[in-house]
Design a protein around this motif. Structure first.
Motif, short mmCIF file in Angstrom:
data_model
loop_
_atom_site.label_atom_id
_atom_site.label_comp_id
_atom_site.label_asym_id
_atom_site.label_seq_id
_atom_site.Cartn_x
_atom_site.Cartn_y
_atom_site.Cartn_z
N PRO A 162 0.83 -1.21 0.00
CA PRO A 162 0.00 0.00 0.00
C PRO A 162 0.86 1.25 0.00
O PRO A 162 1.88 1.32 0.67
CB PRO A 162 -0.80 -0.13 1.30
CG PRO A 162 0.02 -1.01 2.17
CD PRO A 162 0.71 -1.98 1.25
N ILE A 163 0.46 2.25 -0.78
CA ILE A 163 1.19 3.50 -0.90
C ILE A 163 0.38 4.59 -0.21
O ILE A 163 -0.77 4.83 -0.55
CB ILE A 163 1.45 3.86 -2.37
CG1 ILE A 163 2.30 2.77 -3.03
CG2 ILE A 163 2.12 5.21 -2.49
CD1 ILE A 163 2.45 2.95 -4.51
N LYS A 164 0.98 5.23 0.78
CA LYS A 164 0.30 6.28 1.51
C LYS A 164 0.96 7.61 1.18
O LYS A 164 2.00 7.97 1.74
CB LYS A 164 0.38 6.01 3.02
CG LYS A 164 -0.33 4.71 3.43
CD LYS A 164 -0.21 4.49 4.93
CE LYS A 164 -0.90 3.19 5.33
NZ LYS A 164 -0.79 2.92 6.79
N VAL A 165 0.38 8.33 0.23
CA VAL A 165 0.93 9.61 -0.19
C VAL A 165 0.73 10.62 0.93
O VAL A 165 -0.38 10.77 1.47
CB VAL A 165 0.24 10.11 -1.48
CG1 VAL A 165 0.78 11.46 -1.89
CG2 VAL A 165 0.44 9.10 -2.59
N ARG A 166 1.80 11.30 1.29
CA ARG A 166 1.71 12.28 2.37
C ARG A 166 0.82 13.44 1.95
O ARG A 166 0.98 14.01 0.87
CB ARG A 166 3.09 12.78 2.76
CG ARG A 166 3.02 13.85 3.84
CD ARG A 166 4.36 14.19 4.42
NE ARG A 166 4.22 15.22 5.44
CZ ARG A 166 5.22 15.71 6.14
NH1 ARG A 166 6.44 15.26 5.94
NH2 ARG A 166 5.03 16.64 7.05
N THR A 167 -0.13 13.81 2.79
CA THR A 167 -1.03 14.92 2.50
C THR A 167 -0.30 16.24 2.70
O THR A 167 0.31 16.49 3.74
CB THR A 167 -2.26 14.87 3.43
OG1 THR A 167 -2.93 13.62 3.24
CG2 THR A 167 -3.21 16.01 3.10
N ILE A 168 -0.34 17.09 1.67
CA ILE A 168 0.30 18.39 1.72
C ILE A 168 -0.78 19.45 1.73
O ILE A 168 -1.66 19.47 0.85
CB ILE A 168 1.24 18.60 0.51
CG1 ILE A 168 2.31 17.50 0.47
CG2 ILE A 168 1.90 19.97 0.57
CD1 ILE A 168 3.21 17.58 -0.74
N SER A 169 -0.76 20.34 2.69
CA SER A 169 -1.77 21.38 2.80
C SER A 169 -1.61 22.40 1.67
O SER A 169 -0.56 22.49 1.02
CB SER A 169 -1.67 22.09 4.15
OG SER A 169 -0.46 22.83 4.23
N ASN A 170 -2.66 23.19 1.44
CA ASN A 170 -2.60 24.22 0.40
C ASN A 170 -1.50 25.24 0.71
O ASN A 170 -0.85 25.76 -0.21
CB ASN A 170 -3.95 24.91 0.28
CG ASN A 170 -5.01 24.00 -0.31
OD1 ASN A 170 -4.69 23.08 -1.07
ND2 ASN A 170 -6.27 24.25 0.02
N VAL A 171 -1.31 25.53 2.00
CA VAL A 171 -0.26 26.48 2.38
C VAL A 171 1.12 25.92 2.03
O VAL A 171 1.97 26.61 1.45
CB VAL A 171 -0.34 26.80 3.88
CG1 VAL A 171 0.85 27.64 4.32
CG2 VAL A 171 -1.64 27.52 4.20
N GLN A 172 1.35 24.64 2.37
CA GLN A 172 2.63 24.01 2.05
C GLN A 172 2.84 23.95 0.54
O GLN A 172 3.94 24.20 0.04
CB GLN A 172 2.68 22.61 2.64
CG GLN A 172 2.82 22.56 4.14
CD GLN A 172 2.77 21.15 4.67
OE1 GLN A 172 1.91 20.35 4.29
NE2 GLN A 172 3.69 20.83 5.57
N ARG A 173 1.77 23.62 -0.19
CA ARG A 173 1.89 23.54 -1.65
C ARG A 173 2.21 24.91 -2.24
O ARG A 173 3.01 25.04 -3.16
CB ARG A 173 0.59 22.99 -2.23
CG ARG A 173 0.75 22.37 -3.61
CD ARG A 173 -0.58 21.84 -4.13
NE ARG A 173 -1.10 20.78 -3.29
CZ ARG A 173 -0.72 19.50 -3.39
NH1 ARG A 173 0.19 19.17 -4.28
NH2 ARG A 173 -1.24 18.59 -2.60
N GLY A 174 1.57 25.96 -1.69
CA GLY A 174 1.84 27.31 -2.18
C GLY A 174 3.25 27.76 -1.89
O GLY A 174 3.91 28.38 -2.74
N LEU A 175 3.73 27.46 -0.67
CA LEU A 175 5.11 27.82 -0.33
C LEU A 175 6.11 27.08 -1.20
O LEU A 175 7.13 27.64 -1.60
CB LEU A 175 5.36 27.52 1.16
CG LEU A 175 4.63 28.42 2.16
CD1 LEU A 175 4.85 27.92 3.58
CD2 LEU A 175 5.12 29.86 2.03
N LYS A 176 5.83 25.81 -1.48
CA LYS A 176 6.73 25.04 -2.34
C LYS A 176 6.77 25.63 -3.75
O LYS A 176 7.83 25.72 -4.37
CB LYS A 176 6.29 23.58 -2.39
CG LYS A 176 7.19 22.66 -3.20
CD LYS A 176 6.77 21.21 -3.06
CE LYS A 176 7.54 20.28 -4.01
NZ LYS A 176 8.99 20.26 -3.72
N ARG A 177 5.61 26.09 -4.22
CA ARG A 177 5.55 26.69 -5.55
C ARG A 177 6.34 28.00 -5.58
O ARG A 177 7.07 28.29 -6.55
CB ARG A 177 4.09 26.92 -5.95
CG ARG A 177 3.90 27.61 -7.29
CD ARG A 177 4.41 26.77 -8.43
NE ARG A 177 4.28 27.47 -9.71
CZ ARG A 177 5.14 27.36 -10.71
NH1 ARG A 177 6.21 26.57 -10.60
NH2 ARG A 177 4.95 28.02 -11.83
#
Length: 476
Positions: free
Chosen positions: A270-285
């Motif tokens: 089973p693959i459990k993709v780590r949930t990334i919040s919108n804030v984390q996704r925005g900062l990464k972008r």
């Protein structure tokens, strides 16, 4: 219908050990760990330590243990201790097992509860990448001496301890060996990874490679069928269960080929993709945009020189755009400086039989399709500089799984869904950790892509970026 209670009582001659595919419980335990790149090393039992093992599992000669490696591998990867002491909390806290009792007509009569007294001292093992420590463990006279020797030999800052859940069994107690086999059949989805005789009979059933496929047998749950077993009139077999080898037809034990081990657990687990919040996704972008703009400004003077070199050797075009898949399966043109000759595809058709990669990729040493300029660009990673334009356009990230086309992504659906949950990266975990060992490239590609999406963190991204920059300037 054959029930689990029947399977463990057939061929019950105490002088003849139970085996399946020629392997007893201890050998099956060792093959299970070998499928994960781990060699089991027992106290006081000399054995050859193989070069291809990634880790050594140090254990006493009595225990059979099953536990998940995920958290432990993360600790070994980040802290890099010489030894990791593992305390196993036995998940079978009830201290008993239950089995089905049937009458002579295979009708259910009752459940029988079997109590055991587990020795909690068995719930302790160690993991180490060091062959020297594994050899010290083998040579110790007793468990107390061995543990003391490890603590005296390894400084405190080079060792660590973790507690994880697992199942621990005493190989000297028949009831616990039976429970171990049942648990092993349940958790080991691909025994063919290290047992060549194992052949798939059904979605969860495995038989001997020399046996015939039963047309009228129904498997309910995971079942292993040993050599010499006839199932033509078996009806239904309820798992988890093992039908042992017929003693007279027990096969010879095949030598374990470490170099040929495929890490199939990353394909089926089973693959459990780590949930990334919108804030984390925005900062990464935002980080990706800033990094890509700075990188473009610093490397822009290189572009005319590279384009001139390509023009002189093989003419235009200067860039090569190959269609890859980004987050959610969206196609995009992945940009690179052109490193191959114009007739590369025609040459590839003639070289397919020489492919050294073990998956959908094509790779051979001294690839004749690559131009002289292209060899230099690839060796210095300059050919990938245009991918910063893909980052600015939103197709890619600075760090992520390797960008790949639709055709390659279809080789493993769970892997595809995991890697397409994030943007592909200019660099990634696979690029900085792959070994390039023959026959392992595709397996490592899948393994490191899944490791990234399951465990993403800013620390991991920084680690990958620093390793990539060190490789770019020629540092190890």
């Amino acid at each position: 219908m054959i029930t689990p209670s029947e399977l463990t009582t057939q061929y019950d001659d105490p002088s003849v050990p139970h085996t399946v595919w020629g392997l007893d419980a201890v050998q099956l335990h060792d093959r299970f760990w070998a499928a994960r790149g781990v060699q089991v090393v027992r106290l006081g039992e000399p054995s050859d330590l193989v070069e291809d093992a990634e880790l050594f599992l140090l254990t006493d000669p009595h225990s059979l243990s099953i536990f998940r490696l995920g958290q432990l591998v993360d600790t070994l990867s980040w802290l890099k201790p010489k030894v990791l002491f593992v305390r196993l909390h036995n998940t079978q806290e009830q201290g008993y097992s239950e089995r089905v009792i049937t009458d002579e007509n295979d009708r259910f009569t009752r459940f029988e509860r079997v109590y055991s007294s587990p020795d909690w001292r068995l719930g302790r093992v160690a993991l180490t990448p060091s062959r020297e420590l594994a050899q010290l463990w083998q040579q110790a006279s007793d468990a107390r001496t061995a543990w003391r020797l490890l603590r005296r030999t390894i400084p405190p800052n080079q060792r660590t301890t973790l507690s994880v859940g697992g199942c621990v069994y005493d190989r000297a107690e028949e009831s616990q060996v039976t429970e171990f086999i049942r648990e092993l059949v349940t958790v080991w989805k691909r025994p063919d990874a290290t047992i060549q005789r194992a052949s798939r009979l059904d979605q969860q059933a495995w038989g001997d490679v020399t046996g015939s496929r039963p047309d009228h047998t129904r498997f309910i749950g995971p079942v292993w069928v040993g050599a010499g077993r006839e199932l033509s009139h078996a009806g239904s077999i309820v798992g988890p269960a093992v039908l042992w080898d017929v003693p007279e037809q027990r096969p010879e034990v095949e030598e374990l080929q470490w170099k040929q081990i495929e890490l199939t657990d990353v394909l089926t687990g089973p693959i459990k993709v780590r949930t990334i919040s919108n804030v984390q996704r925005g900062l990464k972008r935002l980080f990706d945009l800033g990094f890509a703009l700075i990188a473009l400004l610093l490397t822009l003077p290189i572009y005319p020189l590279v384009m001139l070199a390509i023009l002189i050797e093989d003419g235009r075009p200067f860039f090569f755009a190959h269609t890859r898949e980004s987050r959610g399966g969206v196609n995009f043109p992945c940009l690179k400086f052109r490193t191959m000759r114009k007739d590369a595809e025609d040459i590839k058709k003639k070289l397919m039989e020489q492919n050294q990669a073990d998956g959908p990729q094509f790779f051979i040493d001294d690839d004749p399709r690559i131009s002289r300029v292209g060899k230099f660009l690839r060796a210095t990673n300059i050919d990938e500089l245009p991918q910063f334009l893909n980052v600015i356009a939103g197709h890619m990230a600075i760090v992520g799984p390797r960008p790949s086309p639709y055709k390659e992504n279809q080789y493993c659906p769970p892997w595809r869904e995991a890697r397409l949950s994030v943007r592909p990266g200019v660099t990634g975990l696979w690029q900085v950790k792959r070994s390039r060992d023959a026959g392992r490239d595709f397996q490592e590609w899948i393994r490191y892509d899944i490791e990234y999406v399951e465990n993403w963190s800013w620390r991991m991204d920084l680690y990958i970026i620093l390793k990539t920059m060190a490789a770019f300037v020629g540092m190890k």
